[in-house]
Scaffold this motif. Structure first.
Motif, PDB file in Angstrom:
ATOM      1  N   UNK A  84      -3.583  -5.916  -8.650  1.00  0.00           N
ATOM      2  CA  UNK A  84      -4.513  -6.054  -7.510  1.00  0.00           C
ATOM      3  C   UNK A  84      -3.809  -6.121  -6.165  1.00  0.00           C
ATOM      4  N   UNK A  85      -2.489  -6.358  -6.172  1.00  0.00           N
ATOM      5  CA  UNK A  85      -1.752  -6.418  -4.922  1.00  0.00           C
ATOM      6  C   UNK A  85      -1.145  -5.097  -4.509  1.00  0.00           C
ATOM      7  N   UNK A  86      -1.506  -4.025  -5.225  1.00  0.00           N
ATOM      8  CA  UNK A  86      -0.977  -2.697  -4.930  1.00  0.00           C
ATOM      9  C   UNK A  86      -2.139  -1.720  -4.794  1.00  0.00           C
ATOM     10  N   UNK A  87      -2.084  -0.902  -3.763  1.00  0.00           N
ATOM     11  CA  UNK A  87      -3.074   0.163  -3.613  1.00  0.00           C
ATOM     12  C   UNK A  87      -2.329   1.475  -3.409  1.00  0.00           C
ATOM     13  N   UNK A  88      -2.585   2.447  -4.287  1.00  0.00           N
ATOM     14  CA  UNK A  88      -1.908   3.749  -4.226  1.00  0.00           C
ATOM     15  C   UNK A  88      -2.953   4.833  -4.035  1.00  0.00           C
ATOM     16  N   UNK A  89      -2.701   5.686  -3.059  1.00  0.00           N
ATOM     17  CA  UNK A  89      -3.639   6.787  -2.795  1.00  0.00           C
ATOM     18  C   UNK A  89      -2.867   8.076  -2.562  1.00  0.00           C
ATOM     19  N   UNK A  90      -3.286   9.123  -3.269  1.00  0.00           N
ATOM     20  CA  UNK A  90      -2.740  10.450  -3.004  1.00  0.00           C
ATOM     21  C   UNK A  90      -3.513  11.082  -1.858  1.00  0.00           C
ATOM     22  N   UNK A  91      -2.793  11.725  -0.971  1.00  0.00           N
ATOM     23  CA  UNK A  91      -3.389  12.323   0.218  1.00  0.00           C
ATOM     24  C   UNK A  91      -3.026  13.796   0.251  1.00  0.00           C
ATOM     25  N   UNK A  92      -4.019  14.662   0.362  1.00  0.00           N
ATOM     26  CA  UNK A  92      -3.768  16.102   0.432  1.00  0.00           C
ATOM     27  C   UNK A  92      -3.344  16.489   1.835  1.00  0.00           C
ATOM     28  N   UNK A  93      -2.369  17.385   1.940  1.00  0.00           N
ATOM     29  CA  UNK A  93      -1.912  17.831   3.257  1.00  0.00           C
ATOM     30  C   UNK A  93      -2.977  18.649   3.976  1.00  0.00           C
TER      31      UNK A  93
ATOM     32  N   UNK B 276       0.837  -1.192   0.000  1.00  0.00           N
ATOM     33  CA  UNK B 276       0.000   0.000   0.000  1.00  0.00           C
ATOM     34  C   UNK B 276       0.871   1.240   0.000  1.00  0.00           C
ATOM     35  N   UNK B 277       0.446   2.259  -0.712  1.00  0.00           N
ATOM     36  CA  UNK B 277       1.223   3.500  -0.820  1.00  0.00           C
ATOM     37  C   UNK B 277       0.331   4.688  -0.496  1.00  0.00           C
ATOM     38  N   UNK B 278       0.817   5.542   0.394  1.00  0.00           N
ATOM     39  CA  UNK B 278       0.164   6.815   0.675  1.00  0.00           C
ATOM     40  C   UNK B 278       1.116   7.908   0.205  1.00  0.00           C
ATOM     41  N   UNK B 279       0.767   8.555  -0.894  1.00  0.00           N
ATOM     42  CA  UNK B 279       1.617   9.592  -1.475  1.00  0.00           C
ATOM     43  C   UNK B 279       1.049  10.950  -1.081  1.00  0.00           C
ATOM     44  N   UNK B 280       1.723  11.629  -0.182  1.00  0.00           N
ATOM     45  CA  UNK B 280       1.225  12.898   0.342  1.00  0.00           C
ATOM     46  C   UNK B 280       1.606  14.015  -0.624  1.00  0.00           C
TER      47      UNK B 280
ATOM     48  N   UNK C  61      -4.473   0.549   6.421  1.00  0.00           N
ATOM     49  CA  UNK C  61      -3.872  -0.330   5.418  1.00  0.00           C
ATOM     50  C   UNK C  61      -3.178  -1.522   6.076  1.00  0.00           C
ATOM     51  N   UNK C  62      -2.534  -1.266   7.206  1.00  0.00           N
ATOM     52  CA  UNK C  62      -1.895  -2.355   7.951  1.00  0.00           C
ATOM     53  C   UNK C  62      -2.943  -3.337   8.452  1.00  0.00           C
ATOM     54  N   UNK C  63      -4.060  -2.807   8.945  1.00  0.00           N
ATOM     55  CA  UNK C  63      -5.088  -3.647   9.536  1.00  0.00           C
ATOM     56  C   UNK C  63      -5.863  -4.486   8.545  1.00  0.00           C
ATOM     57  N   UNK C  64      -5.894  -4.075   7.264  1.00  0.00           N
ATOM     58  CA  UNK C  64      -6.640  -4.866   6.273  1.00  0.00           C
ATOM     59  C   UNK C  64      -5.716  -5.797   5.485  1.00  0.00           C
ATOM     60  N   UNK C  65      -4.463  -5.919   5.950  1.00  0.00           N
ATOM     61  CA  UNK C  65      -3.635  -6.996   5.428  1.00  0.00           C
ATOM     62  C   UNK C  65      -2.493  -6.648   4.506  1.00  0.00           C
ATOM     63  N   UNK C  66      -2.141  -5.376   4.368  1.00  0.00           N
ATOM     64  CA  UNK C  66      -0.989  -5.043   3.539  1.00  0.00           C
ATOM     65  C   UNK C  66       0.292  -5.421   4.278  1.00  0.00           C
ATOM     66  N   UNK C  67       1.250  -5.975   3.521  1.00  0.00           N
ATOM     67  CA  UNK C  67       2.515  -6.401   4.111  1.00  0.00           C
ATOM     68  C   UNK C  67       3.497  -5.245   4.249  1.00  0.00           C
ATOM     69  N   UNK C  68       3.441  -4.323   3.309  1.00  0.00           N
ATOM     70  CA  UNK C  68       4.303  -3.141   3.319  1.00  0.00           C
ATOM     71  C   UNK C  68       3.433  -1.917   3.067  1.00  0.00           C
TER      72      UNK C  68
END
Length: 306
Positions: A105-114, A76-80, A132-139
């Protein structure tokens, strides 16, 4: 859809469900406490990626995603991103650079506004990481906005913080200054095929030689990468793994998780204060006209007229 059903769908890999849960957390809806309760747990590796604008953070993140996906890990990726001063939304530039993984399907990327939050992150980034950690992402990778020397919140959030530098951008001089350089667990000299890369590495080594460490204390490695060509990525992944092993070998990981919880609380308090205490145009005009000073105006906003 009920919150329980959304969480179950997100754990099964439903991106729309994940997006809806993250949106609820970011907006602080009435479902947010229930979501937070249902997604407790998880043992993801939290990696922070920070550095000045233009050093190649998003390109490096894309290369790291590819490496971890090849190992079979869910990422999972959170791009601020900086917020628009008009709409408050994120520009989504980071997601454009990671488009190669959009259909995985094994990658989730989300942009997050500051949304005006300082420190290189958004106020709700910690809650999003926990989800993201709680729903099962490894990294879970958190990429900060382009930061300066004082924007160091990522160190409290991530298990391992990567600081990217690049030759030819003045980073060699920045390396001997206090600030964001001090938070790194791993130094990454990206764009290492450019002239001056060896000098940047030397500057970092000189900086590290001045730092006194106790026996058993972590010593930051210096990795060189050309992220656009995936060069040096395997060595970087190995360095992140070694730091994770070091954290797990003592009480370091538990300490880091406590710091993360404290950082989340502070961020939420800051966000609530911003909502609660607003500055009126009339008060701003009084300060601009010299009718009152900034300190007195701030006390009036806080309700302290003494």
């Amino acid at each position: 859809m009920r919150v329980e059903d959304l969480v179950a769908a997100a754990r099964a890999g439903d991106r729309r469900a994940t997006a809806r849960l993250l949106t609820a957390l970011e907006n602080g809806t009435s479902d947010a406490p229930e979501i937070a309760r249902l997604v407790k747990g998880g043992d993801a590796t939290i990696v922070g990626v920070t550095g000045s604008p233009g050093v190649g953070k998003s390109t490096l993140v894309s290369a790291l995603i590819a490496a971890w996906r090849e190992a079979g890990l869910r990422v999972g990726v959170l791009a601020v991103d900086p917020s628009s001063p008009f709409s408050g939304g994120a520009i989504l530039g980071d997601r454009v650079r990671m488009a190669d993984h959009a259909l995985d399907p094994g990658v989730y990327i989300r942009s997050v506004a500051t949304r005006g939050h300082l420190g290189g992150l958004a106020a709700t980034t910690g809650a999003a990481v926990r989800l993201l950690e709680g729903i099962g992402f490894d990294v879970v990778i958190v990429e900060t906005v382009g930061v300066g020397q004082a924007e160091v919140e990522i160190a409290a959030l991530a298990d391992t913080t990567l600081l990217l530098l690049a030759p030819g951008m003045g980073d060699g001089i920045q390396a001997v200054k206090a600030g964001v350089v001090e938070i790194a667990d791993v130094y990454v000299v990206n764009k290492a095929d450019r002239p001056g890369a060896d000098g940047t590495v030397r500057d970092l080594r000189a900086l590290m030689s001045l730092v006194r460490r106790e026996p058993g204390e972590w010593r930051q490695p210096i990795c060189t990468t050309v992220a656009s060509e995936a060069k040096g990525i395997d060595d970087l992944v190995a360095a992140i793994g070694k730091h994770r092993d070091w954290l797990a070998g003592g009480d370091h990981l538990a300490d880091q998780r406590r710091r993360r919880a404290a950082a989340e609380i502070r961020a939420r308090v800051d966000a609530e204060l911003r909502k609660r205490f607003t500055v009126s145009e009339a008060l701003a005009e009084q300060v601009a006209n010299g009718e009152t000073d900034v300190a007195s105006a701030a006390r009036r906003v806080l309700g302290d007229t003494s």
